[in-house]
Structures are given as structure tokens and as C-alpha cells.
Design a protein around this motif. Structure first.
Motif, PDB file in Angstrom:
ATOM      1  N   ARG A   1       0.834  -1.205   0.000  1.00 37.54           N
ATOM      2  CA  ARG A   1       0.000   0.000   0.000  1.00 37.54           C
ATOM      3  C   ARG A   1       0.872   1.259   0.000  1.00 37.54           C
ATOM      4  O   ARG A   1       0.560   2.247  -0.694  1.00 37.54           O
TER       5      ARG A   1
ATOM      6  N   GLU B   1      -3.215   3.501  -6.041  1.00 37.59           N
ATOM      7  CA  GLU B   1      -4.039   2.803  -5.056  1.00 37.59           C
ATOM      8  C   GLU B   1      -3.788   1.311  -5.138  1.00 37.59           C
ATOM      9  O   GLU B   1      -3.323   0.787  -6.157  1.00 37.59           O
TER      10      GLU B   1
ATOM     11  N   ARG C   1      -5.495  -2.531  -4.564  1.00 37.10           N
ATOM     12  CA  ARG C   1      -6.735  -3.300  -4.463  1.00 37.10           C
ATOM     13  C   ARG C   1      -6.379  -4.743  -4.137  1.00 37.10           C
ATOM     14  O   ARG C   1      -5.578  -5.368  -4.839  1.00 37.10           O
TER      15      ARG C   1
END
Length: 225
Positions: free
Chosen positions: A199, A208, A210
Motif C-alpha cells: 500500500r 491505489e 486493491r
């Protein structure tokens, strides 16, 4: 990560009896434990070489030393990252144009050389260069494979995609999970460690992360700053 602390006992358990989210301090302790283990392996290998009169086994010992040294370096860098995160700072990175598919491919080859049991496929989509830190992107691929490979029976699929100023890296478990065992506290801690770094790398690139537990990890990375 193999240095997941099989004897770890400091992780607390939540009301359900499952490990609760580890603190940053416990993650730091785990990282330092891994560095010490790798450095101890290097010292042991050097000692073995010093005692042997027959050098026929030297190559295997040297390979062991080199592998441990590489891992110790990776762990030292990860420890520095956690120091930055614990202080509320982003991880360090140097952004530049780089060949995304090549960097991802080299990270996959490094994984293949040390973990031959898992087949890794690489799908390349789009053309051009990415803007980011190639060392961090290689680290992202390594961490994602470390996260998913133990959870798949035999195959992982890595996708690197360039889309204009943005790029994407996705790692998918290519088959059913190899096992569905209950996580030990040490395994839970190592997984939290990997995901925190994944992250942080995505955030440092204005992107970002996921996650689909046990199935896929995808990083979407931003373009020009």
C-alpha cells in the motif's frame, strides 16, 4: 515471507480468537528479527567455508551466503521503510521514466530462480514507459508474489499494463488455493507487513492498492506529478 516468526508470541488475539491487527511496533520487531536471521545465516556460511578443506561444496555454500545477503539487504530496506511510515512520512522513492514490462519481467525471473515450484506467467499490455521508481516497482512485484504464491497450488499470473501516463500491475492466483489452513500469528504478522508495504508503494506513486484475499493484488499507479 519466510522470516514470519514461527515462534512469535507477541501478537494479541481478538475476541474471535483470531489475531488482531498488529501494531507498527510489532511489525518493526518482526522486520528486525528477519534481518538478524539472514545475517546469522551469512555468518554461518562464512564459518562453514573457513572450516572446509575440500572446496567441492564451496559453490553451494557461496550461493547460500549470497541468497542470505540479498534477503538481509531487502529486509534492511523494509525496516527503513517502516521507520518512515511509523514517523508519518511516505517511503522514499526516486521517480523517473523506466521500461515497465522489463522491470516487472526481471522481478519475476528473480522470483522464479528461488521458487521453482510455482509457474509464473507474465502478460504485457500496452507500450511505452512508466513514471516511477523502478526499484519500488520491482519490490511491489516481489511482495505481491510472496503474498499470493503460497496460497496457490501451482500458478500465478502477473499483468503489467501501460495506459498513457498511468500504469497497472496485477498479480492473480492462477488456480485454486493450495491449502486452506488457519493462519498462525506469525503468518498473520508477515501478511500485514507485506500489505502495508504494498500500500505504501502504491501511495508513494499517487496510486491505489486493491486486494482480494488469497486471489489477487492490483496496484494502479498515477502519472505525471
Amino acid at each position: 515471507m519466510n522470516w514470519a516468526l514461527s515462534t512469535w508470541s507477541a501478537t494479541t488475539l481478538g475476541p474471535s480468537g483470531r489475531p488482531s491487527a498488529p501494531s507498527m511496533d510489532s511489525l518493526m520487531d518482526a522486520a528486525m528479527h528477519g534481518v538478524r536471521n539472514s545475517l546469522s545465516a551469512i555468518r554461518l556460511g562464512v564459518d562453514l567455508l573457513a572450516r572446509r578443506g575440500d572446496l567441492s561444496e564451496a559453490d553451494a555454500v557461496l550461493e547460500h551466503i549470497d541468497s542470505a545477503a540479498v534477503r538481509a539487504h531487502e529486509q534492511a530496506e523494509e525496516l527503513a521503510d517502516f521507520c518512515r511510515l511509523a514517523a508519518g512520512r511516505p517511503i522514499a522513492m526516486v521517480a523517473k521514466r523506466f521500461p515497465l514490462h522489463q522491470v516487472v519481467g526481471e522481478a519475476i525471473e528473480a522470483r522464479r530462480s528461488s521458487h521453482e515450484a510455482i509457474a509464473i506467467e507474465h502478460d504485457r499490455l500496452g507500450q511505452g514507459e512508466g513514471l516511477g521508481d523502478p526499484a519500488r516497482i520491482a519490490q511491489f512485484v516481489r511482495l505481491a508474489l510472496e503474498e499470493l504464491a503460497p496460497r496457490t497450488a501451482s500458478r500465478c499470473i502477473v499483468v503489467s499494463e501501460i495506459d498513457g501516463a498511468r500504469f497497472r500491475i496485477a498479480v492473480h492466483a492462477g488456480d485454486a488455493p493450495a491449502r486452506d489452513a488457519i493462519e498462525t500469528p506469525g503468518q498473520h504478522l508477515a501478511r500485514a507487513h507485506r500489505q502495508a508495504l504494498l500500500r505504501a508503494i502504491a501511495n508513494a506513486h499517487r496510486g491505489e492498492l486493491r486486494l482480494v484475499a488469497g486471489a489477487s493484488i492490483e496496484g494502479r499507479f498515477g502519472g505525471d506529478r
